[in-house]
Scaffold this motif. Structure first.
Motif, PDB file in Angstrom:
ATOM      1  N   GLU A  79     -28.726  -5.105 -19.519  1.00  0.00           N
ATOM      2  CA  GLU A  79     -29.590  -5.946 -20.339  1.00  0.00           C
ATOM      3  C   GLU A  79     -29.127  -7.397 -20.268  1.00  0.00           C
ATOM      4  O   GLU A  79     -28.083  -7.714 -19.681  1.00  0.00           O
ATOM      5  CB  GLU A  79     -29.587  -5.427 -21.779  1.00  0.00           C
ATOM      6  N   LYS A  80     -29.877  -8.276 -20.901  1.00  0.00           N
ATOM      7  CA  LYS A  80     -29.630  -9.711 -20.773  1.00  0.00           C
ATOM      8  C   LYS A  80     -28.271 -10.126 -21.339  1.00  0.00           C
ATOM      9  O   LYS A  80     -27.643 -11.067 -20.868  1.00  0.00           O
ATOM     10  CB  LYS A  80     -30.753 -10.478 -21.478  1.00  0.00           C
ATOM     11  N   GLU A  81     -27.811  -9.408 -22.343  1.00  0.00           N
ATOM     12  CA  GLU A  81     -26.530  -9.751 -22.976  1.00  0.00           C
ATOM     13  C   GLU A  81     -25.349  -9.153 -22.214  1.00  0.00           C
ATOM     14  O   GLU A  81     -24.244  -9.036 -22.748  1.00  0.00           O
ATOM     15  CB  GLU A  81     -26.506  -9.248 -24.427  1.00  0.00           C
ATOM     16  N   GLU A  82     -25.605  -8.744 -20.964  1.00  0.00           N
ATOM     17  CA  GLU A  82     -24.590  -8.126 -20.112  1.00  0.00           C
ATOM     18  C   GLU A  82     -24.035  -6.848 -20.732  1.00  0.00           C
ATOM     19  O   GLU A  82     -22.842  -6.546 -20.663  1.00  0.00           O
ATOM     20  CB  GLU A  82     -23.458  -9.117 -19.802  1.00  0.00           C
ATOM     21  N   THR A  83     -24.947  -6.120 -21.355  1.00  0.00           N
ATOM     22  CA  THR A  83     -24.604  -4.801 -21.888  1.00  0.00           C
ATOM     23  C   THR A  83     -25.405  -3.756 -21.128  1.00  0.00           C
ATOM     24  O   THR A  83     -26.519  -4.024 -20.657  1.00  0.00           O
ATOM     25  CB  THR A  83     -24.935  -4.706 -23.392  1.00  0.00           C
ATOM     26  N   ILE A  84     -24.835  -2.579 -21.013  1.00  0.00           N
ATOM     27  CA  ILE A  84     -25.514  -1.502 -20.285  1.00  0.00           C
ATOM     28  C   ILE A  84     -26.697  -0.989 -21.091  1.00  0.00           C
ATOM     29  O   ILE A  84     -26.579  -0.744 -22.296  1.00  0.00           O
ATOM     30  CB  ILE A  84     -24.528  -0.347 -19.993  1.00  0.00           C
ATOM     31  N   HIS A  85     -27.829  -0.846 -20.402  1.00  0.00           N
ATOM     32  CA  HIS A  85     -28.972  -0.212 -21.062  1.00  0.00           C
ATOM     33  C   HIS A  85     -28.650   1.271 -21.230  1.00  0.00           C
ATOM     34  O   HIS A  85     -28.195   1.924 -20.280  1.00  0.00           O
ATOM     35  CB  HIS A  85     -30.244  -0.386 -20.224  1.00  0.00           C
ATOM     36  N   PRO A  86     -28.850   1.830 -22.417  1.00  0.00           N
ATOM     37  CA  PRO A  86     -28.349   3.187 -22.699  1.00  0.00           C
ATOM     38  C   PRO A  86     -29.108   4.329 -22.029  1.00  0.00           C
ATOM     39  O   PRO A  86     -28.743   5.490 -22.213  1.00  0.00           O
ATOM     40  CB  PRO A  86     -28.469   3.280 -24.222  1.00  0.00           C
ATOM     41  N   HIS A  87     -30.140   4.019 -21.274  1.00  0.00           N
ATOM     42  CA  HIS A  87     -30.926   5.084 -20.637  1.00  0.00           C
ATOM     43  C   HIS A  87     -30.958   4.860 -19.121  1.00  0.00           C
ATOM     44  O   HIS A  87     -31.263   3.757 -18.660  1.00  0.00           O
ATOM     45  CB  HIS A  87     -32.350   5.114 -21.192  1.00  0.00           C
ATOM     46  N   LEU A  88     -30.645   5.902 -18.385  1.00  0.00           N
ATOM     47  CA  LEU A  88     -30.670   5.798 -16.927  1.00  0.00           C
ATOM     48  C   LEU A  88     -32.105   5.694 -16.416  1.00  0.00           C
ATOM     49  O   LEU A  88     -33.055   6.157 -17.061  1.00  0.00           O
ATOM     50  CB  LEU A  88     -29.984   7.016 -16.306  1.00  0.00           C
ATOM     51  N   LEU A  89     -32.235   5.094 -15.247  1.00  0.00           N
ATOM     52  CA  LEU A  89     -33.555   4.883 -14.641  1.00  0.00           C
ATOM     53  C   LEU A  89     -34.034   6.154 -13.947  1.00  0.00           C
ATOM     54  O   LEU A  89     -33.271   6.811 -13.228  1.00  0.00           O
ATOM     55  CB  LEU A  89     -33.479   3.750 -13.616  1.00  0.00           C
ATOM     56  N   ARG A  90     -35.295   6.468 -14.145  1.00  0.00           N
ATOM     57  CA  ARG A  90     -35.878   7.619 -13.458  1.00  0.00           C
ATOM     58  C   ARG A  90     -36.169   7.245 -11.999  1.00  0.00           C
ATOM     59  O   ARG A  90     -36.554   6.103 -11.703  1.00  0.00           O
ATOM     60  CB  ARG A  90     -37.169   8.072 -14.136  1.00  0.00           C
ATOM     61  N   PRO A  91     -36.037   8.186 -11.084  1.00  0.00           N
ATOM     62  CA  PRO A  91     -36.270   7.872  -9.664  1.00  0.00           C
ATOM     63  C   PRO A  91     -37.728   7.541  -9.357  1.00  0.00           C
ATOM     64  O   PRO A  91     -38.016   6.919  -8.332  1.00  0.00           O
ATOM     65  CB  PRO A  91     -35.822   9.151  -8.946  1.00  0.00           C
ATOM     66  N   GLU A  92     -38.654   7.942 -10.240  1.00  0.00           N
ATOM     67  CA  GLU A  92     -40.069   7.629 -10.009  1.00  0.00           C
ATOM     68  C   GLU A  92     -40.327   6.127  -9.947  1.00  0.00           C
ATOM     69  O   GLU A  92     -41.313   5.683  -9.353  1.00  0.00           O
ATOM     70  CB  GLU A  92     -40.940   8.239 -11.122  1.00  0.00           C
ATOM     71  N   LEU A  93     -39.419   5.349 -10.568  1.00  0.00           N
ATOM     72  CA  LEU A  93     -39.577   3.892 -10.559  1.00  0.00           C
ATOM     73  C   LEU A  93     -39.614   3.343  -9.134  1.00  0.00           C
ATOM     74  O   LEU A  93     -40.285   2.345  -8.855  1.00  0.00           O
ATOM     75  CB  LEU A  93     -38.424   3.251 -11.344  1.00  0.00           C
ATOM     76  N   PHE A  94     -38.913   4.004  -8.218  1.00  0.00           N
ATOM     77  CA  PHE A  94     -38.769   3.483  -6.855  1.00  0.00           C
ATOM     78  C   PHE A  94     -39.685   4.177  -5.847  1.00  0.00           C
ATOM     79  O   PHE A  94     -39.637   3.866  -4.665  1.00  0.00           O
ATOM     80  CB  PHE A  94     -37.306   3.649  -6.404  1.00  0.00           C
ATOM     81  N   LEU A  95     -40.506   5.102  -6.326  1.00  0.00           N
ATOM     82  CA  LEU A  95     -41.323   5.902  -5.407  1.00  0.00           C
ATOM     83  C   LEU A  95     -42.616   5.175  -5.026  1.00  0.00           C
ATOM     84  O   LEU A  95     -43.424   4.830  -5.890  1.00  0.00           O
ATOM     85  CB  LEU A  95     -41.652   7.254  -6.056  1.00  0.00           C
ATOM     86  N   TRP A  96     -42.806   4.964  -3.746  1.00  0.00           N
ATOM     87  CA  TRP A  96     -44.044   4.386  -3.188  1.00  0.00           C
ATOM     88  C   TRP A  96     -44.410   3.054  -3.839  1.00  0.00           C
ATOM     89  O   TRP A  96     -45.578   2.739  -4.028  1.00  0.00           O
ATOM     90  CB  TRP A  96     -45.222   5.363  -3.350  1.00  0.00           C
ATOM     91  N   ARG A  97     -43.401   2.266  -4.203  1.00  0.00           N
ATOM     92  CA  ARG A  97     -43.721   0.975  -4.810  1.00  0.00           C
ATOM     93  C   ARG A  97     -42.678  -0.061  -4.396  1.00  0.00           C
ATOM     94  O   ARG A  97     -41.523   0.274  -4.107  1.00  0.00           O
ATOM     95  CB  ARG A  97     -43.797   1.086  -6.337  1.00  0.00           C
TER      96      ARG A  97
END
Length: 508
Positions: A79-97
């Motif tokens: 996140e902007k405050e250089e803190t880890i976002h508490p939820h991991l990213l789903r792989p669908e975010l990177f699919l065909w886009r």
């Protein structure tokens, strides 16, 4: 495709993790300055290593999917405050886009796991990372083909499903059953109790096929043209394909190249039932020989009248013209031959080519089942040579059309004691035809009344041939005339002014 290089941040202390800013205004990661973040990333990296070693995971496939080099296989967002976002990213975010390099990753709930991994114990984190890696491995395999390819695979597997194959194989019978179940002919079949039982069985026999979406069954391949959503289930190694418009979902198992429908049916039983339902109907039809003969006779009459089709069709056209002038339906029964032809012409009675009465009767569409009762009378009025009679009917109708046609001096409408003749009506409608939607009603009224206002002069409407043709009428009566013409169907009210109706165009 994958994680944009410009925003990716890798730290050699955590080789299996790649960091990326999240949020539109968060464009880059400068450092990992907080002790909590460093400790969390270390635990996460260790959990990844343990999963790879314990399960012998071939995570190399994930890297090209994410567009990464080195050892990194799991993206973590900052996140902007250089803190880890508490939820991991789903792989669908990177699919065909393709993701933008100009700002952080999209902060959307649909692309985030619901689990807060910052609050997990070591064992819980190990399990969660295992599930996430499994998803990434599955999606990396999915990414080897584009979306259209997968939908094509799903469609092909759908048509290869046993119940769908049975549908295609028995489609003529299945369609015939559905048509016959709704046909008006069902009401004239003997015996009612047998028919009722057959219809009850139809609801059972047709159930497997009624669950299939019609738009997917138009051909033997492909599916509906609607937008579909694909959900990826890595544990089951399948894709859930859903169409909201069709209200239909199915599962496609990629390793077996097969689909599982929402509800599965016993194909062998369904096959026997389809054969039985056809047999049962044919047995009912066999008890209705008189009806079958009547249908054949109706078809014979239709053929007999076909030789005079041109004259009879012309007669029907004349009837329509008469109806337009009379503003009411013509009593067709006063011309029995034409009435019969019209009824038969609206009916479909195919030749009896199939041994199955179900297939034959399902193709029959009668304009009215009362035709069966009228058949005996019809057979009496059709001469061996139909030409003289049909010509006589046409001549009679043409004479009647001449009688009902408007003459120039016929009064079409009366407003407050003032009459408008057919010739005058034509002129009013002529004005509406050319200018009706260009000017508001009050302007058209002024033209007909011959009121040369400044506005009319500016528009040069005082120079038209319609100017003043109703100069003897008060303007308020001309407005009422428009209202009456609209009410009687000559005009149609528009957002601005009027337009002439289809009826007026036909009659004028």
């Amino acid at each position: 495709m994958g994680l944009p290089n410009r925003i990716a941040y890798q730290d050699q202390r955590y080789p299996y993790v790649v960091l990326a800013p999240i949020g539109k205004k968060n464009k880059q990661i400068r450092s990992i300055g907080h002790k909590f973040e460093r400790g969390l990333l270390s635990r996460l990296n260790d959990a990844i290593v343990d999963q790879i070693n314990d399960k012998a995971l071939d995570v190399a496939k994930i890297r090209p999917y994410l567009g990464l080099s080195g050892k990194a296989v799991l993206p973590v967002s900052f996140e902007k405050e250089e803190t880890i976002h508490p939820h991991l990213l789903r792989p669908e975010l990177f699919l065909w886009r393709s993701l933008s390099e100009e700002h952080g990753l999209p902060l959307k709930e649909e692309f985030l796991y619901s689990t807060d991994f910052t609050q997990l114990s070591s064992d819980q984190l190990y399990e969660h990372v295992g599930e996430v890696l499994e998803d990434y491995l599955f999606l990396s395999h999915i990414s080897e083909h584009n979306r259209k390819d997968w939908i094509d695979k799903i469609s092909a597997a759908f048509h290869n499903h046993p119940i769908v194959r049975l549908f295609h194989e028995k489609r003529n019978v299945i369609d015939a059953v559905e048509v016959m179940n709704q046909s008006a002919l069902i009401s004239v079949l003997n015996y009612p109790e047998d028919v009722a039982y057959w219809r009850h069985r139809v609801s059972i026999v047709m159930r497997p096929f009624r669950t299939l979406p019609a738009d997917w069954l138009e051909g033997r391949e492909g599916c509906c043209s609607h937008r579909k959503s694909l959900t990826f289930l890595s544990k089951e190694r399948c894709i859930c394909c859903s169409c909201e418009r069709c209200d239909y979902s199915l599962l496609y198992y990629i390793d077996d190249d097969r689909v599982a429908l929402e509800e599965e049916f016993d194909v062998e039983r369904a096959t026997k039932r389809v054969m039985t339902i056809e047999k049962q109907f044919n047995e009912i039809a066999a008890q209705n020989q008189r009806l079958l003969e009547q249908l054949i006779q109706l078809n014979g009459l239709k053929k007999q009248l076909t030789v005079a089709r041109k004259t009879l069709d012309e007669s029907l056209d004349v009837v329509k013209q008469i109806e337009r002038y009379q503003r009411k339906a013509e009593d067709m029964k006063s011309h029995p031959l034409l009435y019969m032809y019209d009824k038969l012409n609206r009916s479909q009675i195919p030749e009896r080519t199939s041994e199955s009465e179900l297939l034959w009767l399902s193709g029959i569409v009668l304009d009215d089942v009362r035709m069966l009762k009228e058949l005996r009378d019809w057979q009496k009025i059709v001469p061996e040579n139909v030409y003289p009679m049909t010509s006589h009917v046409l001549e009679e109708l043409k004479n009647k059309l001449t009688e009902v046609r408007y003459e120039e001096n016929d009064v079409i409408i009366t407003v407050k004691g003032r009459s408008l003749t057919y010739a005058e009506t034509q002129q009013v409608l002529d004005l509406i035809y050319y200018y009706g939607t260009d000017y508001p009603a009050h302007t058209l009224v002024q033209v007909l009344a011959g009121k040369a206002t400044n506005k009319l002069r500016q528009l040069h409407l005082h120079e038209t041939r319609w100017f003043g043709i109703l100069s003897s009428w008060p303007e308020k009566h001309i407005q009422k005339l428009f209202n009456q013409l609209e009410k009687q169907g000559w005009l149609m009210k528009q957002q601005k002014g009027y337009s002439i109706s289809d009826y007026a165009e036909e009659v004028m």
